[in-house]
Design a protein around this motif. Structure first.
Motif, short mmCIF file in Angstrom:
data_model
loop_
_atom_site.label_atom_id
_atom_site.label_comp_id
_atom_site.label_asym_id
_atom_site.label_seq_id
_atom_site.Cartn_x
_atom_site.Cartn_y
_atom_site.Cartn_z
N LYS A 61 0.84 -1.35 0.23
CA LYS A 61 -0.04 -0.04 -0.08
C LYS A 61 0.87 1.07 0.16
O LYS A 61 1.67 1.60 0.83
CB LYS A 61 -0.86 -0.03 1.26
N GLU A 115 -4.91 -1.12 17.09
CA GLU A 115 -6.00 -0.71 15.95
C GLU A 115 -7.25 -0.39 16.84
O GLU A 115 -7.47 -1.35 17.77
CB GLU A 115 -6.22 -1.87 14.96
N GLY A 118 -10.92 0.49 13.48
CA GLY A 118 -10.54 0.53 12.20
C GLY A 118 -9.39 1.62 11.90
O GLY A 118 -8.87 1.90 10.77
N THR A 119 -8.99 2.46 12.91
CA THR A 119 -7.98 3.37 12.90
C THR A 119 -6.66 2.77 13.45
O THR A 119 -6.48 2.21 14.51
CB THR A 119 -8.26 4.68 13.74
N ILE A 120 -5.65 2.88 12.50
CA ILE A 120 -4.45 2.13 12.98
C ILE A 120 -3.43 3.27 13.68
O ILE A 120 -3.23 4.34 12.81
CB ILE A 120 -3.72 1.29 11.92
N TRP A 140 -3.64 5.69 10.12
CA TRP A 140 -4.31 5.42 8.83
C TRP A 140 -5.72 4.96 9.26
O TRP A 140 -5.76 3.94 10.10
CB TRP A 140 -3.29 4.59 8.12
N GLN A 141 -6.61 5.45 8.84
CA GLN A 141 -7.82 4.80 8.84
C GLN A 141 -8.22 3.83 7.94
O GLN A 141 -8.02 4.05 6.59
CB GLN A 141 -8.92 5.64 8.71
N ARG A 142 -8.29 2.41 8.02
CA ARG A 142 -8.60 1.52 7.00
C ARG A 142 -9.69 1.97 6.11
O ARG A 142 -10.57 2.26 6.47
CB ARG A 142 -8.90 0.11 7.63
N GLY A 143 -9.17 1.71 4.90
CA GLY A 143 -10.28 2.19 3.71
C GLY A 143 -10.18 3.73 3.38
O GLY A 143 -10.61 4.13 2.42
#
Lengths: 303, 212
Positions: A61, A115, A118-120, A140-143
């Protein structure tokens, strides 16, 4: 004798000429002795064994954007902002692995993350055996397509000890059709723009529309195409090939130009030499010859 | 004014020496014979041709010899005191220009950068150089000193184009930053036509003065 007298009174005007210096082995990426350039002495072989993680993969990514100085020494010749690509290879069991590519330096990192909804939130360190290694902290927020964070240098004596970044997710793909024509680089002063303080008119190296004229990844250039081009324009035409392959520039002038003006540019590698097409290889060879010729002879007495 | 002359001559010889030294440095780039250096980096498509290669290196190493004439041949005092040296040095100059430096200049002129305009300029330069030198030689063999002097002034004016061409390039680039091949096309002509005009003016001027 009288005859010579006349000639030499004309020649007096140019008595200050510089003799030409034969330049045979000028390299493409002459790294300037500046703060942020990685150590040029590191042999490529050693670097390859130290950083096996950093070979880009399609599954990584990638996030790209400006890597901006927050804490820095104003009195030093630093790069205030560089384009960085931060790649996440894996997020598993609280362990984050990845690498970053910026300013001609590609470094792996590894660390931990937590996590929640969904927020990493991750903290990851570079190996520490490079002068410019440090620690990334990012969220980073997943998605989400945005990743934000900071980086702190291990070495507190560096010109820049802290940088911040807000990056956008982007997939890297080589495309020969990427052009410079919409970048608006004609008229830019290649020498002075990277110096944010006072400009030096004598050193100005203004790019012309020639710099955007040829796509050297698509068109086989002939001698007649390039022989009347200024050195800076030749250099940009050649380095655009590198840029299409995601080369991260050590050379500050080229880095500044592609970082700042070329939206599609994304640094993903510090060695792209094996990825060139046959056409690109030929163009690079031709352009380099004319660049070197211009560097050695254009403004000197001699040929 | 009279006593100023030796000083001026000395100064000019000093400047001439400086430029000859620069020319020598340009020549030395090609020792040992190397086809991927300096100017030849942009002549790679021709360097494979034997006649070009031979002509190029012949021209590089021979042409610089002709500049030596500037130190000896135009001094009245040296000519009177050492007539033998004037003759020997003159023979070397003439044979060199007629059989080595001139013909090789003509061959590489055919392949000059910048298209037909600069090719014509360099070929014409080479031909005129040989013609003037030949006429200078034949006139002195006929003991026609006045004609010998005129033709030699013209010949040496073209010899000096080695320096003036490069000097003009330097000046034009410093002043206008023209495109590299444009400046080359300009100096291909400017480098020697102006020299010839000055030479003609010099010949007329000193000729008229002689009659008075």
């Amino acid at each position: 004798m009288k005859f010579q007298l006349l000639y030499f009174s004309i020649l007096l005007l140019v008595a200050a000429c510089n003799p030409s210096q034969p330049t045979q082995n000028q390299t493409t990426e002459l790294a300037e002795p500046v703060e942020e350039a990685p150590e040029p002495t590191t042999p490529p072989a050693a670097a390859a064994t130290v950083e096996p993680v950093v070979l880009p993969s399609g599954d990584d990514k990638m996030f790209v954007g400006p890597f901006v100085a927050v804490d820095y020494d104003e009195n030093r010749n630093i790069s205030y902002s560089n384009k960085i690509t931060l790649a996440i290879r894996s997020l598993e069991n609280g362990i984050v692995k990845g690498y970053s590519v910026v300013a001609g330096n590609s470094r792996p990192f590894e660390g931990t993350y937590t996590e929640k909804d969904g927020t990493i939130d991750a903290t990851a360190s570079e190996p520490g055996d490079d002068k410019y290694d440090g620690v990334f902290t990012f969220r980073w927020q997943r998605g989400s397509s945005t990743l934000t964070g900071t980086w702190k240098a291990n070495n507190t004596k560096l010109g820049v000890t802290k940088r911040k970044f807000t990056l956008e997710q982007r997939v890297f793909r080589y495309d020969a059709n990427l052009e410079l024509s919409d970048s608006g680089i004609a008229g830019i002063d290649l020498y002075n723009t990277l110096r944010e303080s006072e400009g030096d008119a004598d050193m100005a190296e203004i790019l012309t529309e020639d710099a955007e004229k040829f796509n050297a990844s698509k068109v086989l250039l002939r001698k007649a195409d390039v022989e009347n081009m200024h050195k800076g324009d030749l250099e940009v035409t050649r380095n655009a090939i590198y840029a299409r392959h995601g080369y991260s520039f050590k050379n500050r002038r080229m880095r500044y130009l592609f970082d700042s003006y070329v939206d599609w540019y994304m640094p993903v590698s510090t060695d792209v030499s094996r990825q060139f097409t046959e056409l690109e290889r030929k163009n690079i060879e031709l352009l380099k010859r004319y660049e070197q010729h211009a560097a050695s002879y254009y403004d000197s007495f001699g040929r | 004014m009279r006593f100023m002359k030796p000083l001026l001559v000395f100064l000019l010889l000093l400047i001439y020496s400086f430029f000859c030294w620069l020319m020598l440095r340009i020549t030395l780039q090609y020792i040992p014979v190397n086809t991927d250096v300096a100017f030849l980096r942009i002549k790679q498509e021709y360097i494979g041709m034997l006649h070009y290669k031979v002509a190029f290196f012949a021209h590089v190493f021979a042409a610089i010899v002709s500049l030596a004439a500037g130190f000896t041949q135009f001094s009245e005092r040296l000519r009177r005191r050492y007539p033998k040296m004037h003759r020997w040095s003159g023979w070397i100059y003439a044979i060199n220009v007629l059989f080595v430096a001139g013909p090789s200049g003509l061959v590489i002129g055919l392949y000059a950068n910048g298209g037909w305009s600069s090719q014509l300029a360099f070929c014409l330069l080479a031909v005129l150089w040989m013609v003037f030198t030949g006429l200078a030689l034949s006139s002195i063999l006929r003991r026609d000193v006045a004609a010998h002097r005129r033709w030699m002034i013209r010949s040496f004016a073209l010899t000096l184009s080695a320096i003036t061409l490069r000097a003009w390039k330097f000046v034009l680039v410093a002043a206008f930053e023209p495109r590299p091949m444009d400046v080359y096309r300009i100096v291909a002509w400017l480098g020697w036509v102006l020299n010839l005009l000055v030479a003609e003016w010099w010949i007329r001027r000193s000729g008229n003065r002689g009659k008075k």
